[in-house]
Design a protein around this motif. Structure first.
Motif, PDB file in Angstrom:
ATOM      1  N   LEU A 165      27.267  18.770  42.984  1.00 51.07           N
ATOM      2  CA  LEU A 165      26.424  19.826  42.425  1.00 51.07           C
ATOM      3  C   LEU A 165      27.124  21.187  42.427  1.00 51.07           C
ATOM      4  O   LEU A 165      26.573  22.171  41.931  1.00 51.07           O
ATOM      5  N   GLY A 166      28.332  21.240  42.993  1.00 48.40           N
ATOM      6  CA  GLY A 166      29.045  22.505  43.088  1.00 48.40           C
ATOM      7  C   GLY A 166      28.421  23.453  44.089  1.00 48.40           C
ATOM      8  O   GLY A 166      28.544  24.666  43.967  1.00 48.40           O
ATOM      9  N   GLN A 167      27.755  22.901  45.112  1.00 45.11           N
ATOM     10  CA  GLN A 167      27.052  23.709  46.101  1.00 45.11           C
ATOM     11  C   GLN A 167      27.859  23.950  47.376  1.00 45.11           C
ATOM     12  O   GLN A 167      27.427  24.697  48.244  1.00 45.11           O
ATOM     13  N   VAL A 168      29.018  23.301  47.506  1.00 55.70           N
ATOM     14  CA  VAL A 168      29.900  23.539  48.649  1.00 55.70           C
ATOM     15  C   VAL A 168      31.332  23.253  48.202  1.00 55.70           C
ATOM     16  O   VAL A 168      31.584  22.258  47.513  1.00 55.70           O
ATOM     17  N   THR A 169      32.243  24.150  48.547  1.00 58.67           N
ATOM     18  CA  THR A 169      33.642  24.000  48.128  1.00 58.67           C
ATOM     19  C   THR A 169      34.620  24.026  49.291  1.00 58.67           C
ATOM     20  O   THR A 169      35.702  23.462  49.198  1.00 58.67           O
ATOM     21  N   HIS A 170      34.273  24.712  50.376  1.00 56.59           N
ATOM     22  CA  HIS A 170      35.198  24.897  51.492  1.00 56.59           C
ATOM     23  C   HIS A 170      34.473  24.801  52.833  1.00 56.59           C
ATOM     24  O   HIS A 170      33.268  25.045  52.912  1.00 56.59           O
ATOM     25  N   VAL A 171      35.248  24.494  53.841  1.00 59.11           N
ATOM     26  CA  VAL A 171      34.780  24.559  55.223  1.00 59.11           C
ATOM     27  C   VAL A 171      35.568  25.671  55.905  1.00 59.11           C
ATOM     28  O   VAL A 171      36.790  25.745  55.768  1.00 59.11           O
ATOM     29  N   ILE A 172      34.855  26.535  56.588  1.00 56.64           N
ATOM     30  CA  ILE A 172      35.477  27.567  57.423  1.00 56.64           C
ATOM     31  C   ILE A 172      35.195  27.186  58.869  1.00 56.64           C
ATOM     32  O   ILE A 172      34.043  26.966  59.244  1.00 56.64           O
ATOM     33  N   GLY A 173      36.254  27.098  59.664  1.00 59.19           N
ATOM     34  CA  GLY A 173      36.105  26.789  61.076  1.00 59.19           C
ATOM     35  C   GLY A 173      36.179  28.046  61.918  1.00 59.19           C
ATOM     36  O   GLY A 173      36.970  28.942  61.650  1.00 59.19           O
ATOM     37  N   PHE A 174      35.336  28.094  62.935  1.00 59.68           N
ATOM     38  CA  PHE A 174      35.348  29.225  63.857  1.00 59.68           C
ATOM     39  C   PHE A 174      35.025  28.743  65.254  1.00 59.68           C
ATOM     40  O   PHE A 174      34.564  27.612  65.458  1.00 59.68           O
ATOM     41  N   LYS A 175      35.310  29.586  66.215  1.00 61.38           N
ATOM     42  CA  LYS A 175      34.882  29.327  67.589  1.00 61.38           C
ATOM     43  C   LYS A 175      34.169  30.578  68.070  1.00 61.38           C
ATOM     44  O   LYS A 175      34.232  31.634  67.423  1.00 61.38           O
TER      45      LYS A 175
END
Length: 166
Positions: free
Chosen positions: A102-112
């Protein structure tokens, strides 16, 4: 772009208070999380949104709320924020194929974050601080992650930051 996202995350702080604890409790009541403690990973998303630093697209038609991405940085970067426990080198990432299609998510950002993901109640008054560890296109999660049957363990080494940020 990742430089700006990293700066936003790395400089964002929030003093744990009843408002945040109540917001996390409300998220748990939606029934999408297996435990209350897992909802604590939402602290960055919740507090960035409250500070006006994060926006999302409208919900998909027919759905009761927008859940398919956490942050619409721009039209090409619809981000799923993932918090890595400080005791692990891995992120737990599920890839919702329908959201990708659906084009609703393109990337994952990781954080702590500086406070271990557990009950925030005993940490009232302490300052939450966050560190962006990088970004990965969502289609690469399956490529580099270890399949756990519906979700992936993704080693933090696969998250990328531009050389200028390292």
């Amino acid at each position: 772009m990742i430089e700006e996202i990293k700066k936003i995350i790395d400089t964002h702080e929030y003093v744990i208070d009843d408002w945040l604890i109540n917001q996390i409790d409300n998220e748990f009541k939606k029934g999408s999380y297996s435990s209350r403690a897992n909802c604590n990973a939402l602290a960055l998303e919740i507090t960035l949104k409250a500070a006006g630093k994060l926006k999302t697209l409208d919900k998909v038609e027919g759905e009761s709320y927008q859940w398919r991405h956490d942050w619409a940085y721009d039209e090409n970067h619809l981000i799923d924020l993932k918090c890595r426990p400080i005791w692990s080198n891995n992120y737990s990432v599920s890839v919702n194929k329908e959201s990708v299609e659906l084009g609703q998510v393109t990337h994952v950002i990781g954080f702590k974050q500086n406070i271990v993901l557990n009950d925030y109640v005993p940490h009232r008054g302490k300052t939450l601080k966050f560190t962006c560890e990088g970004m990965i296109p969502v289609e690469d999660v399956e490529k580099y992650g270890r399949d756990q049957g519906g979700w992936y363990l993704l080693d933090k080494k696969y998250l990328q930051l531009p050389q200028s940020v390292l």
